[in-house]
Design a protein around this motif. Structure first.
Motif, PDB file in Angstrom:
ATOM      1  N   GLY A  61       0.816  -1.204   0.000  1.00 35.08           N
ATOM      2  CA  GLY A  61       0.000   0.000   0.000  1.00 35.08           C
ATOM      3  C   GLY A  61       0.849   1.253   0.000  1.00 35.08           C
ATOM      4  N   PRO A  62       0.325   2.361  -0.522  1.00 32.14           N
ATOM      5  CA  PRO A  62       1.103   3.602  -0.622  1.00 32.14           C
ATOM      6  C   PRO A  62       1.565   4.151   0.726  1.00 32.14           C
ATOM      7  CG  PRO A  62      -1.216   3.987  -1.173  1.00 32.14           C
ATOM      8  CD  PRO A  62      -1.025   2.508  -1.111  1.00 32.14           C
ATOM      9  N   ARG A  63       0.858   3.830   1.805  1.00 31.00           N
ATOM     10  CA  ARG A  63       1.262   4.316   3.128  1.00 31.00           C
ATOM     11  C   ARG A  63       2.578   3.684   3.586  1.00 31.00           C
ATOM     12  NH1 ARG A  63      -1.498   8.939   4.417  1.00 31.00           N
ATOM     13  NH2 ARG A  63      -3.730   8.682   4.067  1.00 31.00           N
ATOM     14  N   PHE A  64       2.961   2.569   2.947  1.00 29.70           N
ATOM     15  CA  PHE A  64       4.225   1.924   3.294  1.00 29.70           C
ATOM     16  C   PHE A  64       5.332   2.242   2.286  1.00 29.70           C
ATOM     17  CE2 PHE A  64       1.381  -0.609   5.914  1.00 29.70           C
ATOM     18  CZ  PHE A  64       2.131  -0.753   7.082  1.00 29.70           C
ATOM     19  N   ASN A  65       5.050   3.116   1.345  1.00 30.99           N
ATOM     20  CA  ASN A  65       6.105   3.534   0.421  1.00 30.99           C
ATOM     21  C   ASN A  65       7.188   4.282   1.199  1.00 30.99           C
ATOM     22  OD1 ASN A  65       6.942   3.510  -2.329  1.00 30.99           O
ATOM     23  ND2 ASN A  65       6.553   5.705  -2.418  1.00 30.99           N
ATOM     24  N   ASP A  66       8.433   3.910   0.997  1.00 27.35           N
ATOM     25  CA  ASP A  66       9.589   4.465   1.712  1.00 27.35           C
ATOM     26  C   ASP A  66       9.667   3.995   3.167  1.00 27.35           C
ATOM     27  OD1 ASP A  66      10.520   5.880  -0.508  1.00 27.35           O
ATOM     28  OD2 ASP A  66       9.278   7.621  -0.045  1.00 27.35           O
ATOM     29  N   TYR A  67       8.940   2.951   3.496  1.00 37.85           N
ATOM     30  CA  TYR A  67       9.031   2.369   4.840  1.00 37.85           C
ATOM     31  C   TYR A  67      10.441   1.817   5.039  1.00 37.85           C
ATOM     32  CZ  TYR A  67       7.314  -0.267   8.931  1.00 37.85           C
ATOM     33  OH  TYR A  67       7.092  -0.772  10.201  1.00 37.85           O
ATOM     34  N   ARG A  68      11.038   2.127   6.178  1.00 39.64           N
ATOM     35  CA  ARG A  68      12.470   1.878   6.390  1.00 39.64           C
ATOM     36  C   ARG A  68      12.664   0.797   7.459  1.00 39.64           C
ATOM     37  NH1 ARG A  68      16.850   4.908   4.795  1.00 39.64           N
ATOM     38  NH2 ARG A  68      18.664   5.048   6.167  1.00 39.64           N
ATOM     39  N   ILE A  69      13.373  -0.261   7.083  1.00 44.65           N
ATOM     40  CA  ILE A  69      13.621  -1.409   7.961  1.00 44.65           C
ATOM     41  C   ILE A  69      15.119  -1.598   8.141  1.00 44.65           C
ATOM     42  CG2 ILE A  69      13.420  -3.919   8.163  1.00 44.65           C
ATOM     43  CD1 ILE A  69      10.843  -3.716   6.503  1.00 44.65           C
ATOM     44  N   VAL A  70      15.537  -1.837   9.384  1.00 47.72           N
ATOM     45  CA  VAL A  70      16.897  -2.315   9.647  1.00 47.72           C
ATOM     46  C   VAL A  70      16.815  -3.806   9.950  1.00 47.72           C
ATOM     47  CG1 VAL A  70      18.726  -2.354  11.394  1.00 47.72           C
ATOM     48  CG2 VAL A  70      18.065  -0.204  10.355  1.00 47.72           C
ATOM     49  N   HIS A  71      17.628  -4.577   9.261  1.00 46.03           N
ATOM     50  CA  HIS A  71      17.683  -6.029   9.461  1.00 46.03           C
ATOM     51  C   HIS A  71      19.065  -6.415   9.966  1.00 46.03           C
ATOM     52  CE1 HIS A  71      18.452 -10.169   7.515  1.00 46.03           C
ATOM     53  NE2 HIS A  71      17.870 -10.352   8.691  1.00 46.03           N
ATOM     54  N   ILE A  72      19.097  -7.161  11.085  1.00 48.57           N
ATOM     55  CA  ILE A  72      20.356  -7.684  11.608  1.00 48.57           C
ATOM     56  C   ILE A  72      20.179  -9.165  11.922  1.00 48.57           C
ATOM     57  CG2 ILE A  72      21.243  -5.505  12.511  1.00 48.57           C
ATOM     58  CD1 ILE A  72      20.227  -6.333  15.281  1.00 48.57           C
TER      59      ILE A  72
ATOM     60  N   ILE B 150       1.210  -4.895  10.758  1.00 51.33           N
ATOM     61  CA  ILE B 150       1.447  -3.465  10.983  1.00 51.33           C
ATOM     62  C   ILE B 150       0.500  -2.693  10.075  1.00 51.33           C
ATOM     63  CG2 ILE B 150       3.158  -1.607  10.846  1.00 51.33           C
ATOM     64  CD1 ILE B 150       5.299  -3.806  11.207  1.00 51.33           C
ATOM     65  N   ARG B 151      -0.166  -1.709  10.635  1.00 46.59           N
ATOM     66  CA  ARG B 151      -1.181  -0.966   9.879  1.00 46.59           C
ATOM     67  C   ARG B 151      -0.814   0.501   9.745  1.00 46.59           C
ATOM     68  NH1 ARG B 151      -3.906  -5.065  12.466  1.00 46.59           N
ATOM     69  NH2 ARG B 151      -5.458  -6.162  11.176  1.00 46.59           N
ATOM     70  N   ARG B 152      -1.065   1.019   8.570  1.00 45.94           N
ATOM     71  CA  ARG B 152      -0.994   2.451   8.293  1.00 45.94           C
ATOM     72  C   ARG B 152      -2.311   2.841   7.650  1.00 45.94           C
ATOM     73  NH1 ARG B 152       2.843   2.277  11.030  1.00 45.94           N
ATOM     74  NH2 ARG B 152       4.991   2.960  10.669  1.00 45.94           N
TER      75      ARG B 152
END
Length: 234
Positions: free
Chosen positions: A5-16, A110-112
């Motif tokens: 969905g567009p609300r998650f565009n540019d959503y930023r995740i750090v993965h370790i 997770i909801r936006r």
């Protein structure tokens, strides 16, 4: 990510992955990891297992570290094989005390506004309880899914279930590799089909982290430790 969905565009995740916190993990190193992770200003932090090397001596260090990394949507953890080389339930208790969310064949949405993103966490195969269909149970098929699977061997199954992105570790990028060619010339690259970096199958992607800690000898040659920063695009 297909269907994002567009609300998650540019959503930023750090993965370790593969922290292997133990006798060789000095506080200064943990502080550096914390600073680097928090400086990325992630929306979400995802941790794919092997929090500890072995034994019970460093469980509180795991808890302290997880409590110091921050993101608005929290920290989500799935277990790895080394997490069963200790008293696993004690470790999992410390993970939850830190404020992180532990997923073992479970999901979280997770909801936006009206847009949704599902995170599913798989238990490690060494627990003999890993079950992707159970983790996906009750999730509507229209929601894009990110899967946390310590072992990248799960990727073909994840791709069959049309999971958008699978995050894994386990390989340490070989830990000892030819400098500049860790993906192709490392201890792991000869024995595993997915050893380091990004792989694709149809609309599904896999990211295998090089990990942060070490297992066995406390050194890396040609296989750098890694904090992955992922930006989702719709």
């Amino acid at each position: 990510i297909k269907g994002l969905g567009p609300r998650f565009n540019d959503y930023r995740i750090v993965h370790i992955a593969d922290l292997h916190i133990g006798s060789f993990t000095q506080k200064a190193l943990l502080d550096r990891w914390t600073s680097l992770i928090n400086s990325q200003k992630p929306d979400l932090i995802l941790v794919t297992g092997d929090l500890i090397g072995s034994g019970d001596a460093y469980l509180r260090d795991v808890e302290t570290f997880l409590s110091t990394i921050h993101a608005p949507d929290g920290v989500i953890v799935s277990p790895g094989n080394h997490d069963y080389c200790t008293h696993s339930q004690r470790l999992f208790d410390h993970v939850e005390k830190s404020g992180a969310i532990l997923l073992r064949n479970q999901s979280l949405v997770i909801r936006r506004d009206s847009d949704c993103l599902a995170i599913v966490g798989l238990d490690d195969p060494c627990s003999r309880r890993a079950c992707l269909p159970l983790a996906l149970d009750h999730l509507p098929p229209t929601i894009p899914v990110i899967a946390l699977a310590h072992d990248p061997a799960f990727f073909p199954e994840c791709a069959k279930h049309r999971i958008a992105l699978t995050l894994s570790g386990h390989t340490h990028g070989g830990q000892i590799a030819m400098p500049g060619f860790a993906r192709r010339l490392s201890i792991k690259s000869f024995s595993l089909p997915f050893s380091l970096g990004v792989y694709a199958k149809n609309d599904s992607f896999l990211l295998v982290s090089g990990g942060l800690g070490t297992s066995g000898p406390p050194l890396r040659i040609g296989a750098a430790p890694e904090i992955a920063v992922i930006c989702l695009l719709s």
